[in-house]
Scaffold this motif. Sequence first.
Motif, PDB file in Angstrom:
ATOM      1  N   THR A  81      59.336  12.571  24.043  1.00 33.61           N
ATOM      2  CA  THR A  81      60.104  13.384  24.707  1.00 33.61           C
ATOM      3  C   THR A  81      59.387  14.878  24.471  1.00 33.61           C
ATOM      4  O   THR A  81      59.784  15.601  24.990  1.00 33.61           O
ATOM      5  CB  THR A  81      61.254  13.338  24.276  1.00 33.61           C
ATOM      6  OG1 THR A  81      61.446  13.757  22.940  1.00 33.61           O
ATOM      7  CG2 THR A  81      62.237  11.871  24.558  1.00 33.61           C
ATOM      8  N   GLY A  82      58.710  14.962  23.501  1.00 35.72           N
ATOM      9  CA  GLY A  82      57.985  16.231  23.238  1.00 35.72           C
ATOM     10  C   GLY A  82      58.880  16.866  21.976  1.00 35.72           C
ATOM     11  O   GLY A  82      58.402  17.867  21.328  1.00 35.72           O
ATOM     12  N   VAL A  83      60.058  16.645  21.793  1.00 40.06           N
ATOM     13  CA  VAL A  83      60.958  17.103  20.815  1.00 40.06           C
ATOM     14  C   VAL A  83      61.103  15.796  19.814  1.00 40.06           C
ATOM     15  O   VAL A  83      60.882  16.289  18.217  1.00 40.06           O
ATOM     16  CB  VAL A  83      62.369  17.507  21.337  1.00 40.06           C
ATOM     17  CG1 VAL A  83      62.995  17.886  20.244  1.00 40.06           C
ATOM     18  CG2 VAL A  83      62.256  18.621  22.202  1.00 40.06           C
ATOM     19  N   LYS A  84      61.437  14.843  20.135  1.00 40.29           N
ATOM     20  CA  LYS A  84      61.799  13.681  19.266  1.00 40.29           C
ATOM     21  C   LYS A  84      61.175  12.318  19.942  1.00 40.29           C
ATOM     22  O   LYS A  84      61.452  12.162  21.004  1.00 40.29           O
ATOM     23  CB  LYS A  84      63.085  13.609  19.079  1.00 40.29           C
ATOM     24  CG  LYS A  84      63.573  12.573  17.893  1.00 40.29           C
ATOM     25  CD  LYS A  84      64.982  12.519  17.881  1.00 40.29           C
ATOM     26  CE  LYS A  84      65.564  11.457  16.750  1.00 40.29           C
ATOM     27  NZ  LYS A  84      66.853  11.668  16.515  1.00 40.29           N
ATOM     28  N   GLY A 105      55.975   4.560  31.474  1.00 41.21           N
ATOM     29  CA  GLY A 105      56.779   5.811  31.234  1.00 41.21           C
ATOM     30  C   GLY A 105      58.229   5.335  31.255  1.00 41.21           C
ATOM     31  O   GLY A 105      58.601   4.077  31.782  1.00 41.21           O
ATOM     32  N   PHE A 106      59.127   6.141  30.728  1.00 42.85           N
ATOM     33  CA  PHE A 106      60.670   5.991  30.878  1.00 42.85           C
ATOM     34  C   PHE A 106      61.248   7.364  31.333  1.00 42.85           C
ATOM     35  O   PHE A 106      61.154   8.387  30.655  1.00 42.85           O
ATOM     36  CB  PHE A 106      61.062   5.508  29.457  1.00 42.85           C
ATOM     37  CG  PHE A 106      62.669   5.502  29.257  1.00 42.85           C
ATOM     38  CD1 PHE A 106      63.432   4.455  30.192  1.00 42.85           C
ATOM     39  CD2 PHE A 106      63.299   6.487  28.681  1.00 42.85           C
ATOM     40  CE1 PHE A 106      64.818   4.495  29.861  1.00 42.85           C
ATOM     41  CE2 PHE A 106      64.608   6.373  28.467  1.00 42.85           C
ATOM     42  CZ  PHE A 106      65.280   5.366  28.982  1.00 42.85           C
ATOM     43  N   MET A 107      61.734   7.375  32.306  1.00 46.05           N
ATOM     44  CA  MET A 107      62.572   8.619  33.052  1.00 46.05           C
ATOM     45  C   MET A 107      61.410   9.524  33.090  1.00 46.05           C
ATOM     46  O   MET A 107      62.045  10.840  32.578  1.00 46.05           O
ATOM     47  CB  MET A 107      63.659   8.721  31.974  1.00 46.05           C
ATOM     48  CG  MET A 107      64.561   7.890  32.077  1.00 46.05           C
ATOM     49  SD  MET A 107      65.535   7.591  33.566  1.00 46.05           S
ATOM     50  CE  MET A 107      66.732   6.028  32.859  1.00 46.05           C
ATOM     51  N   GLY A 108      60.281   9.661  33.288  1.00 42.87           N
ATOM     52  CA  GLY A 108      59.295  10.822  33.324  1.00 42.87           C
ATOM     53  C   GLY A 108      58.757  10.940  31.926  1.00 42.87           C
ATOM     54  O   GLY A 108      57.877  12.001  32.052  1.00 42.87           O
ATOM     55  N   PHE A 109      59.029  10.411  30.905  1.00 43.68           N
ATOM     56  CA  PHE A 109      58.315  10.442  29.496  1.00 43.68           C
ATOM     57  C   PHE A 109      57.466   9.535  29.481  1.00 43.68           C
ATOM     58  O   PHE A 109      57.553   8.310  29.745  1.00 43.68           O
ATOM     59  CB  PHE A 109      59.429  10.702  28.461  1.00 43.68           C
ATOM     60  CG  PHE A 109      60.210  11.763  28.528  1.00 43.68           C
ATOM     61  CD1 PHE A 109      60.034  13.323  27.949  1.00 43.68           C
ATOM     62  CD2 PHE A 109      61.770  11.525  29.142  1.00 43.68           C
ATOM     63  CE1 PHE A 109      60.952  14.131  28.243  1.00 43.68           C
ATOM     64  CE2 PHE A 109      62.704  12.388  28.884  1.00 43.68           C
ATOM     65  CZ  PHE A 109      62.276  13.650  28.415  1.00 43.68           C
ATOM     66  N   THR A 110      56.317   9.962  28.645  1.00 42.22           N
ATOM     67  CA  THR A 110      55.258   8.619  28.417  1.00 42.22           C
ATOM     68  C   THR A 110      55.534   7.799  27.112  1.00 42.22           C
ATOM     69  O   THR A 110      56.542   8.343  26.769  1.00 42.22           O
ATOM     70  CB  THR A 110      53.998   9.443  27.902  1.00 42.22           C
ATOM     71  OG1 THR A 110      54.088  10.148  26.910  1.00 42.22           O
ATOM     72  CG2 THR A 110      53.220  10.269  28.989  1.00 42.22           C
ATOM     73  N   ILE A 111      55.164   6.747  27.080  1.00 41.24           N
ATOM     74  CA  ILE A 111      55.483   5.804  26.124  1.00 41.24           C
ATOM     75  C   ILE A 111      54.271   5.413  25.244  1.00 41.24           C
ATOM     76  O   ILE A 111      53.176   5.019  25.962  1.00 41.24           O
ATOM     77  CB  ILE A 111      55.964   4.312  26.787  1.00 41.24           C
ATOM     78  CG1 ILE A 111      57.337   4.893  27.336  1.00 41.24           C
ATOM     79  CG2 ILE A 111      56.319   3.427  25.757  1.00 41.24           C
ATOM     80  CD1 ILE A 111      58.141   3.517  27.985  1.00 41.24           C
ATOM     81  N   SER A 112      54.415   5.359  24.002  1.00 42.21           N
ATOM     82  CA  SER A 112      53.267   4.952  23.372  1.00 42.21           C
ATOM     83  C   SER A 112      53.811   3.693  22.481  1.00 42.21           C
ATOM     84  O   SER A 112      54.855   3.496  22.431  1.00 42.21           O
ATOM     85  CB  SER A 112      52.685   6.138  22.304  1.00 42.21           C
ATOM     86  OG  SER A 112      53.882   6.558  21.424  1.00 42.21           O
ATOM     87  N   ASN A 113      52.765   3.326  21.564  1.00 40.17           N
ATOM     88  CA  ASN A 113      52.897   2.121  20.719  1.00 40.17           C
ATOM     89  C   ASN A 113      53.381   0.847  21.653  1.00 40.17           C
ATOM     90  O   ASN A 113      54.604   0.438  21.047  1.00 40.17           O
ATOM     91  CB  ASN A 113      53.566   2.486  19.365  1.00 40.17           C
ATOM     92  CG  ASN A 113      53.167   3.479  18.703  1.00 40.17           C
ATOM     93  OD1 ASN A 113      51.870   3.724  18.512  1.00 40.17           O
ATOM     94  ND2 ASN A 113      53.765   4.262  17.886  1.00 40.17           N
ATOM     95  N   LYS A 114      53.106   0.461  22.590  1.00 41.55           N
ATOM     96  CA  LYS A 114      53.781  -0.367  23.475  1.00 41.55           C
ATOM     97  C   LYS A 114      53.639  -1.625  23.199  1.00 41.55           C
ATOM     98  O   LYS A 114      52.253  -2.244  22.530  1.00 41.55           O
ATOM     99  CB  LYS A 114      53.312  -0.357  25.119  1.00 41.55           C
ATOM    100  CG  LYS A 114      53.694   1.378  25.558  1.00 41.55           C
ATOM    101  CD  LYS A 114      53.343   1.234  27.004  1.00 41.55           C
ATOM    102  CE  LYS A 114      51.651   1.819  27.026  1.00 41.55           C
ATOM    103  NZ  LYS A 114      51.333   2.381  28.201  1.00 41.55           N
TER     104      LYS A 114
END
Length: 145
Positions: A81-84, A105-114
């Motif tokens: 999220t950029g914050v947490k 992504g999820f709701m516009g945020f990127t996803i890592s460690n998928k």
Amino acid sequence: MHSATLSRLLLACSLAFMPFSTDSWEITVSELEEKDVDEFSSSGLKCPTCFTLKERECSPELKWCPTNKIKCVEFSGVVNTGVKNIGIQLMKCVTLDQCKDTVTGFMGFTISNKSEICKSAIRSGARVKPPNPIFFVLFLEKLLH
């Protein structure tokens, strides 16, 4: 090498490898708000279904899949999220195309460690068992007499 030549070379290479790249899909609110499907309007297949955020335990429930969805996906990752960073886990019925694609992504945020696994959906246990051969012989005997 000139920068124009280098950029053309990079463009040509990216276009050459484009058929081998996979498409992506993003988890959105509409993905999470699927309506329950009953057995008679389903594909006859079931998948474990659940969704959680923030490291909560996902307790899957077997649910009927819509007619266009014949695969099950099990996905987990970390939403940046950029914050947490927030853990996410999703299990649901998906289309064959979504199984070939990658969640990005999820709701516009990127996803890592998928971690993403697509499996065949579970067939319903309600199958019609063919009659025992002895009944066929008895039926044939009655027909012939």
